[in-house]
Design a protein around this motif. Structure first.
Motif, PDB file in Angstrom:
ATOM      1  N   SER A 135      40.929  40.429  41.626  1.00 17.98           N
ATOM      2  CA  SER A 135      42.078  39.941  42.415  1.00 17.98           C
ATOM      3  C   SER A 135      42.172  38.510  42.826  1.00 17.98           C
ATOM      4  O   SER A 135      42.895  37.816  42.749  1.00 17.98           O
ATOM      5  CB  SER A 135      42.731  40.941  43.536  1.00 17.98           C
ATOM      6  N   TYR A 136      40.912  38.470  43.633  1.00 24.74           N
ATOM      7  CA  TYR A 136      40.698  36.963  44.441  1.00 24.74           C
ATOM      8  C   TYR A 136      40.437  36.153  43.151  1.00 24.74           C
ATOM      9  O   TYR A 136      40.968  34.701  43.481  1.00 24.74           O
ATOM     10  CB  TYR A 136      39.374  37.028  44.980  1.00 24.74           C
ATOM     11  N   LEU A 137      39.911  36.393  42.005  1.00 25.93           N
ATOM     12  CA  LEU A 137      39.548  35.457  40.864  1.00 25.93           C
ATOM     13  C   LEU A 137      40.926  34.954  40.115  1.00 25.93           C
ATOM     14  O   LEU A 137      41.318  34.019  39.971  1.00 25.93           O
ATOM     15  CB  LEU A 137      38.452  36.056  39.800  1.00 25.93           C
ATOM     16  N   ARG A 138      41.725  36.160  39.950  1.00 29.60           N
ATOM     17  CA  ARG A 138      43.038  36.060  39.382  1.00 29.60           C
ATOM     18  C   ARG A 138      43.984  35.322  39.974  1.00 29.60           C
ATOM     19  O   ARG A 138      44.767  34.467  39.551  1.00 29.60           O
ATOM     20  CB  ARG A 138      43.465  37.347  38.950  1.00 29.60           C
ATOM     21  N   ASP A 139      44.038  35.280  41.100  1.00 34.29           N
ATOM     22  CA  ASP A 139      44.776  34.511  42.287  1.00 34.29           C
ATOM     23  C   ASP A 139      44.437  33.415  42.627  1.00 34.29           C
ATOM     24  O   ASP A 139      44.942  32.561  43.504  1.00 34.29           O
ATOM     25  CB  ASP A 139      45.197  35.513  43.569  1.00 34.29           C
TER      26      ASP A 139
ATOM     27  N   MET B 282      42.679  51.988  49.853  1.00 33.59           N
ATOM     28  CA  MET B 282      41.990  50.525  49.817  1.00 33.59           C
ATOM     29  C   MET B 282      41.372  50.590  48.666  1.00 33.59           C
ATOM     30  O   MET B 282      40.852  51.458  47.987  1.00 33.59           O
ATOM     31  CB  MET B 282      40.876  50.483  51.166  1.00 33.59           C
ATOM     32  N   ALA B 283      41.649  49.258  47.850  1.00 36.31           N
ATOM     33  CA  ALA B 283      41.138  48.986  46.662  1.00 36.31           C
ATOM     34  C   ALA B 283      39.454  48.895  46.595  1.00 36.31           C
ATOM     35  O   ALA B 283      39.095  48.509  47.612  1.00 36.31           O
ATOM     36  CB  ALA B 283      41.510  47.808  46.106  1.00 36.31           C
ATOM     37  N   ASP B 284      38.992  49.214  45.478  1.00 36.37           N
ATOM     38  CA  ASP B 284      37.597  49.352  45.309  1.00 36.37           C
ATOM     39  C   ASP B 284      37.130  47.638  45.192  1.00 36.37           C
ATOM     40  O   ASP B 284      37.918  46.629  44.998  1.00 36.37           O
ATOM     41  CB  ASP B 284      37.100  49.973  43.984  1.00 36.37           C
ATOM     42  N   VAL B 285      35.588  47.333  45.324  1.00 36.35           N
ATOM     43  CA  VAL B 285      35.181  46.322  45.229  1.00 36.35           C
ATOM     44  C   VAL B 285      35.672  45.426  43.885  1.00 36.35           C
ATOM     45  O   VAL B 285      35.806  44.180  44.093  1.00 36.35           O
ATOM     46  CB  VAL B 285      33.845  46.361  45.317  1.00 36.35           C
ATOM     47  N   ARG B 286      35.460  45.898  42.931  1.00 36.84           N
ATOM     48  CA  ARG B 286      35.893  45.372  41.430  1.00 36.84           C
ATOM     49  C   ARG B 286      37.346  44.961  41.634  1.00 36.84           C
ATOM     50  O   ARG B 286      37.462  43.741  41.139  1.00 36.84           O
ATOM     51  CB  ARG B 286      35.551  46.322  40.431  1.00 36.84           C
ATOM     52  N   THR B 287      38.304  45.900  41.889  1.00 31.79           N
ATOM     53  CA  THR B 287      39.857  45.208  41.910  1.00 31.79           C
ATOM     54  C   THR B 287      39.945  44.328  42.871  1.00 31.79           C
ATOM     55  O   THR B 287      40.709  43.201  42.605  1.00 31.79           O
ATOM     56  CB  THR B 287      40.393  46.744  42.407  1.00 31.79           C
ATOM     57  N   LYS B 288      39.401  44.083  44.046  1.00 29.45           N
ATOM     58  CA  LYS B 288      39.471  43.175  45.177  1.00 29.45           C
ATOM     59  C   LYS B 288      38.886  41.908  44.531  1.00 29.45           C
ATOM     60  O   LYS B 288      39.565  40.921  44.624  1.00 29.45           O
ATOM     61  CB  LYS B 288      38.863  43.618  46.229  1.00 29.45           C
ATOM     62  N   ALA B 289      37.713  42.085  44.078  1.00 31.80           N
ATOM     63  CA  ALA B 289      37.061  40.801  43.420  1.00 31.80           C
ATOM     64  C   ALA B 289      37.972  40.122  42.355  1.00 31.80           C
ATOM     65  O   ALA B 289      37.942  38.881  42.303  1.00 31.80           O
ATOM     66  CB  ALA B 289      35.518  41.057  43.245  1.00 31.80           C
TER      67      ALA B 289
END
Length: 90
Positions: free
Chosen positions: A10-14, A1-8
């Motif tokens: 990703s939401y912004l980039r996408d 599972m990805a860490d919080v920074r990576t997921k956040a």
């Protein structure tokens, strides 16, 4: 599972973060009230900032939805890039 920074990030980039409303007073650089939607991996989540603080409808403590909205609105978050000062104090 990805860490919080990576997921956040990703939401912004996408482009999965939508700020629906934000209120602020001059000369503050950050809003005191925010309403946002984040399309997460498992559904759509409400993120809000009001007088009681930040809240995400997912209900988790380490929330990437919340972190993404905080980054967009100028608040420090779990997804903020570590600064040299943070590294020294750790």
């Amino acid at each position: 599972m990805a860490d919080v920074r990576t997921k956040a990030l990703s939401y912004l980039r996408d482009e999965k973060v939508r700020i629906l409303g934000a209120n602020w007073s001059k000369p503050d650089l950050r809003p005191y009230r925010v309403s946002a939607l984040v399309k997460g991996f498992h559904g759509l989540y409400w993120v809000r900032l009001n007088a009681d603080g930040w809240l995400c409808s997912c209900g988790t403590r380490d929330c990437a939805h919340l972190a993404a909205v905080q980054m967009v609105t100028g608040y420090p978050s779990q997804a903020s890039k570590p600064t040299p000062e943070m590294a020294v104090s750790a």
